[in-house]
Design a protein around this motif. Structure first.
Motif, PDB file in Angstrom:
ATOM      1  N   VAL A 178       0.837  -1.205   0.000  1.00 51.08           N
ATOM      2  CA  VAL A 178       0.000   0.000   0.000  1.00 51.08           C
ATOM      3  C   VAL A 178       0.869   1.252   0.000  1.00 51.08           C
ATOM      4  O   VAL A 178       0.596   2.216  -0.734  1.00 51.08           O
ATOM      5  N   LEU A 179       1.923   1.249   0.805  1.00 48.17           N
ATOM      6  CA  LEU A 179       2.821   2.401   0.857  1.00 48.17           C
ATOM      7  C   LEU A 179       3.474   2.638  -0.503  1.00 48.17           C
ATOM      8  O   LEU A 179       3.521   3.776  -1.000  1.00 48.17           O
ATOM      9  N   ALA A 180       3.971   1.565  -1.128  1.00 48.55           N
ATOM     10  CA  ALA A 180       4.609   1.699  -2.435  1.00 48.55           C
ATOM     11  C   ALA A 180       3.604   2.160  -3.489  1.00 48.55           C
ATOM     12  O   ALA A 180       3.924   2.996  -4.351  1.00 48.55           O
ATOM     13  N   ALA A 181       2.379   1.627  -3.431  1.00 51.88           N
ATOM     14  CA  ALA A 181       1.351   2.023  -4.394  1.00 51.88           C
ATOM     15  C   ALA A 181       0.960   3.485  -4.206  1.00 51.88           C
ATOM     16  O   ALA A 181       0.702   4.202  -5.184  1.00 51.88           O
ATOM     17  N   ALA A 182       0.921   3.941  -2.953  1.00 49.48           N
ATOM     18  CA  ALA A 182       0.595   5.347  -2.691  1.00 49.48           C
ATOM     19  C   ALA A 182       1.666   6.270  -3.268  1.00 49.48           C
ATOM     20  O   ALA A 182       1.356   7.338  -3.821  1.00 49.48           O
ATOM     21  N   VAL A 183       2.919   5.853  -3.163  1.00 53.61           N
ATOM     22  CA  VAL A 183       4.010   6.637  -3.758  1.00 53.61           C
ATOM     23  C   VAL A 183       3.847   6.695  -5.278  1.00 53.61           C
ATOM     24  O   VAL A 183       3.990   7.756  -5.899  1.00 53.61           O
ATOM     25  N   ALA A 184       3.540   5.531  -5.885  1.00 54.49           N
ATOM     26  CA  ALA A 184       3.331   5.495  -7.334  1.00 54.49           C
ATOM     27  C   ALA A 184       2.167   6.390  -7.742  1.00 54.49           C
ATOM     28  O   ALA A 184       2.222   7.077  -8.777  1.00 54.49           O
ATOM     29  N   LEU A 185       1.110   6.403  -6.937  1.00 58.92           N
ATOM     30  CA  LEU A 185      -0.055   7.240  -7.230  1.00 58.92           C
ATOM     31  C   LEU A 185       0.307   8.721  -7.173  1.00 58.92           C
ATOM     32  O   LEU A 185      -0.080   9.505  -8.054  1.00 58.92           O
ATOM     33  N   LEU A 186       1.053   9.119  -6.160  1.00 62.28           N
ATOM     34  CA  LEU A 186       1.463  10.523  -6.043  1.00 62.28           C
ATOM     35  C   LEU A 186       2.370  10.929  -7.202  1.00 62.28           C
ATOM     36  O   LEU A 186       2.236  12.025  -7.758  1.00 62.28           O
ATOM     37  N   LEU A 187       3.297  10.052  -7.553  1.00 53.05           N
ATOM     38  CA  LEU A 187       4.176  10.351  -8.686  1.00 53.05           C
ATOM     39  C   LEU A 187       3.368  10.531  -9.967  1.00 53.05           C
ATOM     40  O   LEU A 187       3.605  11.457 -10.745  1.00 53.05           O
ATOM     41  N   ALA A 188       2.414   9.626 -10.189  1.00 50.44           N
ATOM     42  CA  ALA A 188       1.582   9.721 -11.388  1.00 50.44           C
ATOM     43  C   ALA A 188       0.756  11.005 -11.388  1.00 50.44           C
ATOM     44  O   ALA A 188       0.570  11.647 -12.425  1.00 50.44           O
ATOM     45  N   LEU A 189       0.273  11.387 -10.222  1.00 52.40           N
ATOM     46  CA  LEU A 189      -0.548  12.590 -10.101  1.00 52.40           C
ATOM     47  C   LEU A 189       0.219  13.833 -10.539  1.00 52.40           C
ATOM     48  O   LEU A 189      -0.332  14.720 -11.204  1.00 52.40           O
ATOM     49  N   PHE A 190       1.503  13.890 -10.200  1.00 49.01           N
ATOM     50  CA  PHE A 190       2.294  15.079 -10.493  1.00 49.01           C
ATOM     51  C   PHE A 190       3.066  15.003 -11.812  1.00 49.01           C
ATOM     52  O   PHE A 190       3.507  16.033 -12.323  1.00 49.01           O
ATOM     53  N   VAL A 191       3.225  13.805 -12.364  1.00 44.61           N
ATOM     54  CA  VAL A 191       4.113  13.650 -13.518  1.00 44.61           C
ATOM     55  C   VAL A 191       3.381  13.318 -14.813  1.00 44.61           C
ATOM     56  O   VAL A 191       3.710  13.850 -15.874  1.00 44.61           O
ATOM     57  N   VAL A 192       2.385  12.434 -14.748  1.00 44.06           N
ATOM     58  CA  VAL A 192       1.738  11.953 -15.972  1.00 44.06           C
ATOM     59  C   VAL A 192       0.908  13.070 -16.603  1.00 44.06           C
ATOM     60  O   VAL A 192       0.068  13.681 -15.932  1.00 44.06           O
ATOM     61  N   PRO A 193       1.111  13.342 -17.889  1.00 44.37           N
ATOM     62  CA  PRO A 193       0.383  14.430 -18.557  1.00 44.37           C
ATOM     63  C   PRO A 193      -1.005  13.986 -19.005  1.00 44.37           C
ATOM     64  O   PRO A 193      -1.287  12.788 -19.087  1.00 44.37           O
ATOM     65  N   PRO A 194      -1.877  14.936 -19.315  1.00 43.64           N
ATOM     66  CA  PRO A 194      -3.180  14.570 -19.890  1.00 43.64           C
ATOM     67  C   PRO A 194      -2.983  13.908 -21.252  1.00 43.64           C
ATOM     68  O   PRO A 194      -2.176  14.355 -22.062  1.00 43.64           O
ATOM     69  N   VAL A 195      -3.708  12.825 -21.479  1.00 47.35           N
ATOM     70  CA  VAL A 195      -3.662  12.128 -22.764  1.00 47.35           C
ATOM     71  C   VAL A 195      -5.100  11.891 -23.209  1.00 47.35           C
ATOM     72  O   VAL A 195      -5.776  11.013 -22.670  1.00 47.35           O
TER      73      VAL A 195
END
Length: 410
Positions: A178-195
């Motif tokens: 869960v901790l690792a997934a939460a980190v991945a979610l935060l990274l995606a929130l700030f990094v992944v662009p709109p597609v």
């Protein structure tokens, strides 16, 4: 819309960061899958249930990917990929919290169905995102980065999960997920662009193109190939102990080597996909079959057995990106939905292979399972060759299908 063709230093760095975040997402999801496989006995003992009952967690996750992934991808086909990707990660994170908080087996099995569906949705959205931010000639390599998260997790997820389970208990291990997934979610929130979900067709058009006979034919190639690999991979430990004479800590070393070879093959498969997916699919099937044949005829030699294991891991994983590339290319305007289908078909192939191998073992032991694997892989070669001339009905505006496959494979 992300800049597909940017070749500046800043553009390449930005692309690498986005791909790294998508890789992190699939890596975490793959580790969660491997975590269960590595702690089945610990979970069964703690919950006071048979091992087979805990094994239902694996089946539930696979069923969720196979059925729920394409279904959710279809239902969200008109939405931008970024919110879909974030939602899938959020669901995955939240539901994996249940076992950490003390949920019972029945609740966790139900949750694993939904987790698998979210995983399948994430894979499709991540691949579409990855291929939208790179030049068209690099789409295979972008796919490989996303897919390789699962391959790398196979090399480290199970041993790490086992160590965590032994050290702090299996429920705490899911807290780490869960901790690792939460980190991945935060990274995606700030990094992944709109597609944007670009497509020439509506939802019913997605269905029509994604499930066209030409696409189903190539999906069938992968089912056969994955079934052949799975018929052997599922029983690697009995093969090493009973046929190759490998025992003790060397089994763990060989399994780690198998996982590393799979990770190397998965990354490398992207280059072959870009060079020519139809040819790469044929060659991958040939090398998988060759590795299995070596296990059948010379598996009693430990050196040959180890080389064959490494070849099986590398080539079996290396063919995944060419297969994904080929399916999306043939789907044309249905590529958004088609992006979810290889993961679904791969799980079907794994299930068929594991079942077929088990039935063969009941009849003739481990050698019979290996012969079954060879037969399935050999049939996949013929199917791959037969499917080589297939072409999409129309051109597409999607990332992969707009790129014609190299003329050398026509």
């Amino acid at each position: 819309m992300p800049d597909r063709g940017s070749r500046s230093g800043a553009g390449r760095s930005r692309t690498a960061i986005i791909l790294g975040v998508l890789f992190t997402g699939t890596f975490v999801m793959g580790c969660a899958e491997m975590l269960v496989a590595g702690m089945l006995d610990l979970m069964a003992a703690d919950l006071a249930v048979p091992l087979s009952a805990v094994g239902a967690l694996v089946s539930a996750n696979a069923l969720g990917i196979a059925i729920g992934g394409p279904l959710l991808t279809f239902l969200t086909a008109r939405l931008g990929r970024r919110p879909v990707l974030l939602a899938a990660l959020a669901v995955f994170t939240g539901l994996n919290l249940l076992p950490a908080l003390g949920a019972g087996l029945e609740t966790f099995i139900a949750a694993r169905l939904v987790i698998g569906a979210a995983e399948g949705l994430f894979i499709a959205a991540a691949i579409t995102t990855a291929t939208s931010i790179v030049p068209r000639e690099l789409t295979g390599r972008a796919m490989a980065v996303v897919i390789s998260g699962f391959a790398v997790s196979g090399a480290v997820g199970m041993p790490l999960g086992r160590m965590l389970g032994d050290a702090v208990g299996w429920r705490v291990s899911f807290g780490a997920v869960v901790l690792a997934a939460a980190v991945a979610l935060l990274l995606a929130l700030f990094v992944v662009p709109p597609v944007p979900a670009e497509s020439e067709v509506g939802m019913m058009g997605q269905l029509r193109f994604a499930f066209a006979p030409r696409v189903l034919a190539v999906l069938g190639v992968g089912v056969l190939l994955f079934a052949g690999s799975s018929a052997a991979q599922t029983y690697l430990v009995p093969f090493m102990e009973g046929v190759a004479g490998i025992s003790g800590p060397w089994i763990g070393v060989c399994l780690m080597g198998f996982g590393i070879a799979a990770a190397v093959g998965s990354f490398g498969g992207g280059r072959f996909a870009d060079a020519g997916a139809p040819r790469a699919l044929i060659l991958g099937a040939i090398f998988v079959a060759a590795s299995l044949i070596a296990m059948v005829f010379w598996g009693a030699n430990p050196v040959v057995a180890v080389i064959a294991l490494l070849g099986l891991g590398m080539c079996g994983a290396g063919v995944t990106s060419p297969w994904q590339h080929r399916v999306e290319h043939l789907a044309g305007p249905g590529a958004i939905l088609a992006a979810a289908l290889p993961a679904s078909a791969g799980n079907l192939g794994d299930a068929i292979g594991a079942f077929s191998g088990g039935q063969a073992i009941d009849i003739g032991g481990i050698p019979a399972a290996l012969v079954t694997a060879v037969i399935l892989a050999t049939v996949s070669i013929a199917a791959a060759i037969a499917s080589r001339s297939l072409r999409p009905a129309v051109s597409s505006q999607t990332a992969v299908s707009r790129q014609p496959e190299p003329a050398m494979d026509h």
